[in-house]
Design an enzyme around this catalytic site. Structure first.
Site, PDB file in Angstrom:
ATOM      1  N   TRP A  76      -2.880   0.768   3.836  1.00  0.00           N
ATOM      2  CA  TRP A  76      -1.941  -0.070   3.757  1.00  0.00           C
ATOM      3  C   TRP A  76      -0.714   0.912   3.716  1.00  0.00           C
ATOM      4  O   TRP A  76      -0.668   1.905   2.882  1.00  0.00           O
ATOM      5  CB  TRP A  76      -2.032  -0.938   2.640  1.00  0.00           C
ATOM      6  CG  TRP A  76      -0.723  -1.489   2.137  1.00  0.00           C
ATOM      7  CD1 TRP A  76      -0.238  -1.143   0.887  1.00  0.00           C
ATOM      8  CD2 TRP A  76       0.552  -2.299   2.430  1.00  0.00           C
ATOM      9  NE1 TRP A  76       1.121  -1.844   0.578  1.00  0.00           N
ATOM     10  CE2 TRP A  76       1.497  -2.496   1.618  1.00  0.00           C
ATOM     11  CE3 TRP A  76       0.324  -3.046   3.770  1.00  0.00           C
ATOM     12  CZ2 TRP A  76       2.436  -3.133   1.783  1.00  0.00           C
ATOM     13  CZ3 TRP A  76       1.586  -4.025   3.908  1.00  0.00           C
ATOM     14  CH2 TRP A  76       2.411  -3.994   2.963  1.00  0.00           C
ATOM     15  N   ASP A 108      -7.845   3.440  -0.353  1.00  0.00           N
ATOM     16  CA  ASP A 108      -8.677   2.993  -1.347  1.00  0.00           C
ATOM     17  C   ASP A 108      -9.766   3.770  -1.529  1.00  0.00           C
ATOM     18  O   ASP A 108     -10.255   4.475  -0.495  1.00  0.00           O
ATOM     19  CB  ASP A 108      -9.314   1.660  -1.031  1.00  0.00           C
ATOM     20  CG  ASP A 108      -8.178   0.455  -1.254  1.00  0.00           C
ATOM     21  OD1 ASP A 108      -7.315   0.769  -1.660  1.00  0.00           O
ATOM     22  OD2 ASP A 108      -8.393  -0.627  -0.816  1.00  0.00           O
TER      23      ASP A 108
HETATM   24  N1  ABN Z   1      -6.327  -2.406  -1.828  1.00  0.00           N
HETATM   25  C1  ABN Z   1      -6.788  -2.510  -2.976  1.00  0.00           C
HETATM   26  C2  ABN Z   1      -7.669  -3.790  -3.258  1.00  0.00           C
HETATM   27  C3  ABN Z   1      -9.241  -3.516  -3.214  1.00  0.00           C
HETATM   28  C4  ABN Z   1      -9.694  -4.686  -3.195  1.00  0.00           C
HETATM   29  C5  ABN Z   1      -9.172  -6.108  -3.429  1.00  0.00           C
HETATM   30  C6  ABN Z   1      -7.795  -6.172  -3.279  1.00  0.00           C
HETATM   31  C7  ABN Z   1      -7.176  -5.083  -3.161  1.00  0.00           C
END
Ligand code: ABN
Length: 174
Positions: free
Chosen positions: A101, A120
């Site tokens: 993102w 992430d």
């Molecule tokens: N981008 C972070 C995230 C991970 C898992 C679930 C929601 C958000």
């Protein structure tokens, strides 16, 4: 000399008394007291708030383990700096998600806007520390690419989400 001073003081006091009334004095005193009481209610930026509003004056905006850190303006997740990594590198044993993102954050330190990628870190269960959810520029979930509430580990071999990093991609508008 003493008598002259007495006469002069008396005359001055009488002249003042003729020009002013007790009611006038009391009303001026009342006005002054009311004004003094209302002074703290004026919309004056207090010292501590002024510092917080000042670009670069807010310590949390410069602390990578604080959710207020300027680079985290559009993050949603656990801060990797609290999970054995750093603000921009994944903790050992996890892998960064290749899809991310993207946000644009203003750096109060140099007054510039930066394009930031929120990757992430995947491969371990949730870190659980320093959850940070700031959503500048986020759009509703029906446009997946414009929403940050997504597990970007979905394309990784191990899709377990651990924490999020923010990586500066460049200066916005350049
Ligand atoms: N981008 C972070 C995230 C991970 C898992 C679930 C929601 C958000």
């Amino acid at each position: 000399m003493q008598q002259r001073l007495d006469r002069w003081t008396e005359r001055a006091a009488r002249a003042l008394a003729q020009r002013s009334s007790r009611r006038g004095f009391l009303s001026a005193l009342g006005g002054a007291l009311t004004g003094a009481a209302l002074l703290p209610l004026l919309p004056v930026l207090r010292g501590s708030q002024a510092q917080a509003a000042e670009p670069g004056g807010h310590a949390a905006a410069a602390d990578p383990n604080s959710c207020e850190y300027w680079k985290y303006c559009a993050i949603d997740g656990f801060l990797c700096g609290c999970c054995g990594g750093s603000s921009s590198s994944c903790p050992p044993g996890t892998q960064p998600s290749p899809i991310t993102w993207i946000g644009t954050c203003h750096n109060p330190g140099d007054g510039r806007d930066y394009i930031v990628s929120y990757n992430d870190c995947c491969g371990k269960t949730s870190c659980g520390s320093c959850f940070c959810n700031r959503n500048e520029g986020e759009r509703p979930m029906y446009r997946l690419s414009l929403n940050n509430d997504v597990n970007w580990c979905m394309a990784n071999d191990n899709p377990n989400y651990h924490c999020s990093v923010s990586v500066i991609l460049g200066v916005a508008g350049k």
